[in-house]
Structure formats: structure tokens, C-alpha cells
Design an enzyme around this catalytic site. Sequence first.
Site, PDB file in Angstrom:
ATOM      1  N   CYS A 120      63.740  -7.023  27.052  1.00 57.33           N
ATOM      2  CA  CYS A 120      62.822  -7.192  26.037  1.00 57.33           C
ATOM      3  C   CYS A 120      64.382  -7.112  24.609  1.00 57.33           C
ATOM      4  CB  CYS A 120      62.925  -5.642  25.657  1.00 57.33           C
ATOM      5  SG  CYS A 120      61.908  -5.220  24.272  1.00 57.33           S
ATOM      6  N   CYS A 153      66.594  -5.274  23.873  1.00 59.52           N
ATOM      7  CA  CYS A 153      68.173  -5.960  24.972  1.00 59.52           C
ATOM      8  C   CYS A 153      69.059  -6.433  23.958  1.00 59.52           C
ATOM      9  CB  CYS A 153      67.364  -6.064  26.052  1.00 59.52           C
ATOM     10  SG  CYS A 153      66.581  -5.356  27.319  1.00 59.52           S
ATOM     11  N   ASP A 166      66.482 -48.338  12.231  1.00 59.83           N
ATOM     12  CA  ASP A 166      67.094 -49.381  11.785  1.00 59.83           C
ATOM     13  C   ASP A 166      65.945 -50.991  12.011  1.00 59.83           C
ATOM     14  OD1 ASP A 166      69.554 -50.829  11.470  1.00 59.83           O
ATOM     15  OD2 ASP A 166      69.748 -50.872  13.093  1.00 59.83           O
ATOM     16  N   ASP A 205      71.321 -46.807  16.108  1.00 58.11           N
ATOM     17  CA  ASP A 205      71.664 -47.217  17.231  1.00 58.11           C
ATOM     18  C   ASP A 205      72.702 -46.087  17.496  1.00 58.11           C
ATOM     19  OD1 ASP A 205      73.531 -48.391  15.752  1.00 58.11           O
ATOM     20  OD2 ASP A 205      72.607 -50.356  15.953  1.00 58.11           O
ATOM     21  N   ASP A 258      75.674 -46.818  12.579  1.00 56.38           N
ATOM     22  CA  ASP A 258      75.008 -45.521  12.061  1.00 56.38           C
ATOM     23  C   ASP A 258      74.955 -43.987  11.464  1.00 56.38           C
ATOM     24  OD1 ASP A 258      73.353 -47.714  11.325  1.00 56.38           O
ATOM     25  OD2 ASP A 258      72.026 -47.432  12.544  1.00 56.38           O
TER      26      ASP A 258
HETATM   27  P1  ADP Z   1      71.477 -54.902  10.495  1.00 52.04           P
HETATM   28  O1  ADP Z   1      72.071 -54.268  11.743  1.00 52.04           O
HETATM   29  O2  ADP Z   1      70.835 -54.210  10.212  1.00 52.04           O
HETATM   30  O3  ADP Z   1      71.652 -56.594  11.397  1.00 52.04           O
HETATM   31  P2  ADP Z   1      74.366 -54.994  10.106  1.00 52.04           P
HETATM   32  O4  ADP Z   1      75.096 -54.130   8.561  1.00 52.04           O
HETATM   33  O5  ADP Z   1      74.767 -54.877  11.352  1.00 52.04           O
HETATM   34  O6  ADP Z   1      73.117 -54.324   9.413  1.00 52.04           O
HETATM   35  O7  ADP Z   1      74.505 -56.412   9.220  1.00 52.04           O
HETATM   36  C1  ADP Z   1      73.707 -56.873   8.334  1.00 52.04           C
HETATM   37  C2  ADP Z   1      74.027 -57.838   8.424  1.00 52.04           C
HETATM   38  O8  ADP Z   1      75.073 -59.008   8.214  1.00 52.04           O
HETATM   39  C3  ADP Z   1      73.531 -58.918   9.653  1.00 52.04           C
HETATM   40  O9  ADP Z   1      71.813 -59.409   9.817  1.00 52.04           O
HETATM   41  C4  ADP Z   1      73.674 -60.707   9.059  1.00 52.04           C
HETATM   42  O10 ADP Z   1      73.193 -61.482   8.046  1.00 52.04           O
HETATM   43  C5  ADP Z   1      75.423 -60.134   9.035  1.00 52.04           C
HETATM   44  N1  ADP Z   1      76.311 -60.315   9.624  1.00 52.04           N
HETATM   45  C6  ADP Z   1      76.930 -59.159  10.432  1.00 52.04           C
HETATM   46  N2  ADP Z   1      77.528 -59.293  11.305  1.00 52.04           N
HETATM   47  C7  ADP Z   1      77.774 -60.774  11.381  1.00 52.04           C
HETATM   48  C8  ADP Z   1      78.073 -61.710  12.523  1.00 52.04           C
HETATM   49  N3  ADP Z   1      79.185 -60.966  12.992  1.00 52.04           N
HETATM   50  N4  ADP Z   1      78.166 -62.852  12.372  1.00 52.04           N
HETATM   51  C9  ADP Z   1      77.323 -63.381  11.556  1.00 52.04           C
HETATM   52  N5  ADP Z   1      76.781 -62.212  10.977  1.00 52.04           N
HETATM   53  C10 ADP Z   1      76.725 -61.306  10.533  1.00 52.04           C
HETATM   54 MG    MG Z   2      73.659 -52.497  12.915  1.00 55.12          MG
END
Ligand code: ADP
Ligand code: MG
Length: 757
Positions: free
Chosen positions: A3, A6, A448, A645, A649
Site C-alpha cells: 500500500c 507502506c 532542427d 540530434d 543541440d
Molecule cells: P544546421 O544544423 O541547421 O545546418 P549549423 O549551425 O550546423 O546548423 O550550420 C549552419 C550553416 O553553416 C549551414 O547551413 C551551412 O550553410 C554552414 N556550414 C556549417 N558547417 C559547414 C561546413 N562544414 N561546410 C559548409 N558549410 C557549413
Molecule cells: Mg546541426
Amino acid sequence: MHCASCASIIEKSLGKVDGVHAVSVNVGTEMAKVSYDETKVNPEQLSKHIEPLGYTLVIPTDAPSAAAMGMSADEHTAHLGLNQSKSEKLAELAAMKTKIITIMPMAAFAVGIMVWNILAEFNQVAAVPSLWNDSFNTLLALMATYALFVVGKPYLLGLYRFLRYGAANMDTLIGIGTSAAFLYSVIVTVFREEVRLYVNVSVTYFDVAIVVIAFITLGKYLEARAKIKTGDAIEKLLNLQAKTALVLRDGKEIELPVDQVVHGDLIIVKPAGKIPVDGVLTEGSSFVDEAMVSGEPVPVEKNAGDTVVAGTLNTTGSFTFRATKVGRETMLAHIITMVQEAQGSKAPIQALADKISSIFVPIVLVIAFVSLGSWLLLGTSSLGFAQALSFGLVSFVGVLVIACPCALGLATPTAIIVGVGKGAKEGILIKDAATLEKLHKVDVVVVDKTGTITKGKPELVRVQNQSALSEAELVSILASLESKSEHPIASAIVSYASAHNIALKSITDFKAIKGKGVQGVIDGVAYYAGNLRLMQDLSLSLSTNAIEQETREGKTPVILATEKQIIGIVLVADAIKPEAVEAVAALHKLGIRVVMLTGDNAQTADFIAKQVGIDEVVAEVMPEDKLNKIKELQAEGRVVAMAGDGINDAPALAQADVGIAMATGTDVAIESAGITLLHGDISKMVKAVRLSRLTMRGIRQNLFWAFAYNVIGIPLATGMFYPVFGWLLNPMFAGLAMALSSVSVVGNSLRLKTKTL
Ligand code: ADP
Ligand code: MG
């Protein structure tokens, strides 16, 4: 534990022990969570403190998750979340069943005579012949003796502990009530002549003792049986674990118990075989049915390099994989631990019920005595002493019997256990009861873009060369930069290069520029690759016309530049997940607003949002702005769930009222998330919200009925309505009502299992 009271007794007595910091006892799982100072006290001593009160701590020899692996399913059940092993529980149930089989005919006999007497009173049948009456009374006296001293022994022990230690639980209430009825009846029967002047000797309450004990024992039996069923999700998960593995050692295939598999072992999986541990496929290919672990309905194709997880089932192919996680590290082991902990945790909504049940027993004892006293004081003048005593006794027993906080105590934990278990079956892992509770209030879901709405596996679809370099040279430079990045965009570019046999260059001074892109030095030249914002930072201007049309169609531009000039643009497209459209529509139906956050280009984001039906887009956000957007929504009074993910994030997930992590691969223990969706599928978010709403609805129904039952039952049992309406509750009905109340609460919780999400 039988219960809710308890639980509070155990919490109180363990809490008083020197060296104990905190105790939380869950009546649903019959588990106690104790944090204590090891230098001052140990579990054995803790157990000694509660043993006089009728409880024992069953101390697991090892942590549940460690023990959970590599044991047979029967041994696993020792960790069912029930404080006793399941076999012990079942033995207790069997013993209860024999008692019920013997006492039920007696109860039927007692009720039969009562019905006969009532019918006779209304002149429906002839009165019970007085000669029979005496032998009936003797028979009932014998049966009541059996009922109280054999079947009702736990209640007598409750009474004993109350007298000896002052600790009272619901058994005490039943014990006091039934033994009062019994004692009074014995006195009236044995000293018939001596007491004739004062009381009505033709009325005894042996039948009350029999029927009350019969019903309450039946109720407890049904409740215990149902409670075992609430916990079977864990048992099912434990049964998924393979017992043996076919391991390749020194070129030979040997079958080993699963707990002897070590990291790096090569394991062979035959058609229809179970995958014994987590690992990475090295040879062969097949489809694997992961439904039991992730809830994913269709078998998933596995090729070299893909991960496989313990507990899933191979279909027709065969393959070899390398063990990467064994024993308690496997995803299955994590899931089991998580479900166990969540099922044992307390939902905030339970706090009130807990508080009430902890003060319930003493209050009820007071009410019972007050109503007996009131009958004698107030009733004697109008009814005469004999009648007043008889009514007083009826109300005394009735109050004690009806007022058990059992249903109240079971209302929340049983629903939580079923809800969490059901979630696990669907690949929805819930961290604790509080999260499950909060989720039902969510009115905004923030997602996202990449990986949640889109597949997260973008592809390079076009190259726009704006320089004198060859296209292959451009791609080579870009892919070399991106080869150091973990962004999904980066892998799209790298795989494009490798698909076109474009060699990579060596790169130095690589740096990721958060939310914008990457930079690095190749052959002495500094290169940058990223979005428009990165180009603005470099003060490079780009004719937006060049990419306008492409971004409107949902493609993401990645611009390659040196410090002085733009070299070219590649366009990357990430397909929308087919289930996203439906999931967003379903969230709307639940009254939930969907907001998409992304670091991507605004036009690209808008295009995708429109396709999917998303209400609001916040594009071109830096990672820390994701957190701020959530704070903003919360400031508006919204209850926000954030799905991401779980890796980059994490701060946003932690800030949200409910953080929902989309798990990929074998990572399930994402700390910042309250809920983890296996197989990262957004449609599961809809299921999670529905699950939370159904569970909360079940809890509210349970609490309502449990409260209503006591609010109506107790005053009725005191007989306070007798002067006006002539209502007085027969203690036998009190017993029946009490039994039904907890059975119906557990039954209502179990109903959740049958609901589709
Ligand atoms: P999300 O996960 O929404 O894409 P991020 O902050 O990870 O957000 O990335 C933001 C933006 O920065 C991307 O949409 C891209 O345009 C640019 N970006 C990030 N990392 C790279 C990369 N390794 N090469 C080219 N562009 C990138
Ligand atoms: Mg991202």
C-alpha cells in the site's frame, strides 16, 4: 509492499537513520532509492530498521544493468523492478489464491444468510428459523476465526505492529476493524446472558469479519496480479538478449555465452539469428529486424560499416560483425536501465497523493474513533444504548475498512510504469516520470532542419565554377577542407569527390567556424568554405542571382573562397523525410505549433518548411541563438519541446521543457534529453506526445476515482447521513468497495497498453 502508506512508512523510518541523505520509495515498482553515507551505514543495517515494521530490503548483489546482461531470462526477472523476484511474487500469489478459494465459499455463505435476513425483514421470505439461527451463528463464528487468524494474519500482524511500534499502515486499519467486529461478536456470543441487558445479543458481526477479509484479500490478489503485468515491458526487453554468440576465434567458430564476448571479437550471425552484442558489420550483408529495439517496423538493410545492435533479429542473409559494445555497454542494456529508472521515478503529479496517504492512516483512525464516540454520545438518547453501540461499531469498522489510500497510492505509479514500458516498445525512451508528465502540456515543438525534417544525408547536386581552376581542382580543394568537418554538408562533398575519383590534398590550420563553415590552408593558400554569412565576414560580395533560384528550390549553397575572391559555389540538397509531412500534420491536429530552426540559408529553409507545412521558420541562426529562440518561446508562456540530434543541440535540448533527442546508431544515453527517439524518426514525436497525454489522462482518472471514493466513502461509513437520510454503510460493502477501488485503478492503468499511439 501492499500500500501507499507502506511507502511513506518506509521513507520515514529510513529517513531517520543516521547517515541517510535521501530516500524515495515507489509503491508501483516496490523499489527504494536510498542515498547514504557508506561510512555510517550499510544496506543490511538499513534493512534491520524496517524489519520490525514488516518490510525487508532485498539487496541486489550487483547493479541491475550489470546483472541484466549475460543472465538467463529467469534470472533477469529478479530485476523486474519488483522488489522480490518474480518467482517469489508468483509463489505469494499462489498462496493467496488458495486462501481465496477457501474463504470465498464462506463469504458467499455469510452473504446468503444476510440476504435471507434482509428479505425476511421485507416479508419476501419466511424468517430464518430460530433453531437454525443458533447453528448458523456457531458456523459463522468458526469461519470468522479461520478468516481472521489464517487468511487475515497480515492484518493481525499490522495491528500487532501498531500496538508494539506505533507504526500503522492499511493492514493496521483492516486489522483493527475486523478484530473489533470479531471481538464484539465473541463477547456477545459467549457472555450472552451477562450483556443481554445492555446490547442487542441477537446481532453478531462474524459475517462482517469474513466478508471484509475475503473481499480485501481478493482485491489484493487481483491487484498484485495486475501489478506484475504492468512491469512486463522490462521482462520482454530482457528476453531479447541472446544467451550465446557464435564467435570467430583463432579461425574457429565457437559458441560462447554472451557474457564472454569481448571487444573486437568477430561474431557470425546466421539467417534468423539474434544479434548478441553491439558492433559494426565487417563482411556480408542482410536485412535486420530492429522492431523490438527501436520500434522500426521494416527490416533495415545492413552492409559493411553499418552498426548492428544486440537484441535485434537477422532475417535471411548472413554476416560477420566486430563487437564494439558488450555487456552493460550495449544499447539494449542502456534501454533496460533507462526504462527501469524511469518506471521507478516519481511524477510530480503524485506529490499530493503521497502527502495525503502519509497522513491518511492516523487521520482515519481518529475519524473512526470519533464516529464511534459520537454514536454512543449522541445516539444513545434517541436510539438507546444497545442500538447506538451497534451502529457505532458498524461505522467504526466501516470507516476503517473503506478508508485505505491504496487506490490513491497506485493511481500514478501504475500508469507511469505502463506508459514508460509502452514507450520503450515503440522506440520512445523516457528518462523519468516528470518528463512524461511535462510532455502532455507541450504546445510548441521546435525541430532542427537537418536530420529531423530532412534526411540529414545531403548530396552535392551542382558545381558552379567562377574561377580559372578546373572543376576537379575546385572540388578537390573544397573536399579537402570538408574532409575535416563533421557537418552533414561536409560528408556530401567528400563523398562526391570520392565518387568522382578526385584526390584530396593535404591541409593545415583547419578550423570549423561555428554556424558558418570551415577554413584551412592548402598549398600555402588560406581557403574558406561556407554560407553567405561567412562571405560577408570576409567582405566578399556574391551576386545572389547566381544562387537565388537554386535556394528557392531548397538547395543549400556552399561557397568556396580565398580571402580575396570567390572561387565557386556548390549546391547541396537534402531530401525531405517522407514521414515529416504527415508528422507535422499530426502535430497540428494535437494543437501543437511546429517551429523549424536552422543555420541554413533562409530561402532554402523556407522552401523546405512550405513543403512540410511548418508554421514558423527561424533560419540562419547561430547555435547559441537556438537556445535563445527557445527561451523566447518560453517567455511567451509556451511549453516547448525541442527535437535535435543531441550533440551540437545539447544546450537547446537542456533549455527546452522537454528535450527530445533523435538517436542514430547506438547512442541512447543522451544526457541532455528527457526523451530519446530511437531511429530518429519525427513521426515518433507524435506518438510520444500521444503517449504522454494518454498516460496523464489515465493518471487523472485514477486520482479522481481514488479521491472521490474516499470523499464519498468515509462520510458515508461514519453514518453521518443516518439522521437525515437513514443511510448507513454495511462494512461488507465497505470491503467490496475498497477491493474494487484499487483493482479498478490498476485495471485502468493497464488499459493504456491496448491503446494505439
Ligand atoms: P544546421 O544544423 O541547421 O545546418 P549549423 O549551425 O550546423 O546548423 O550550420 C549552419 C550553416 O553553416 C549551414 O547551413 C551551412 O550553410 C554552414 N556550414 C556549417 N558547417 C559547414 C561546413 N562544414 N561546410 C559548409 N558549410 C557549413
Ligand atoms: Mg546541426
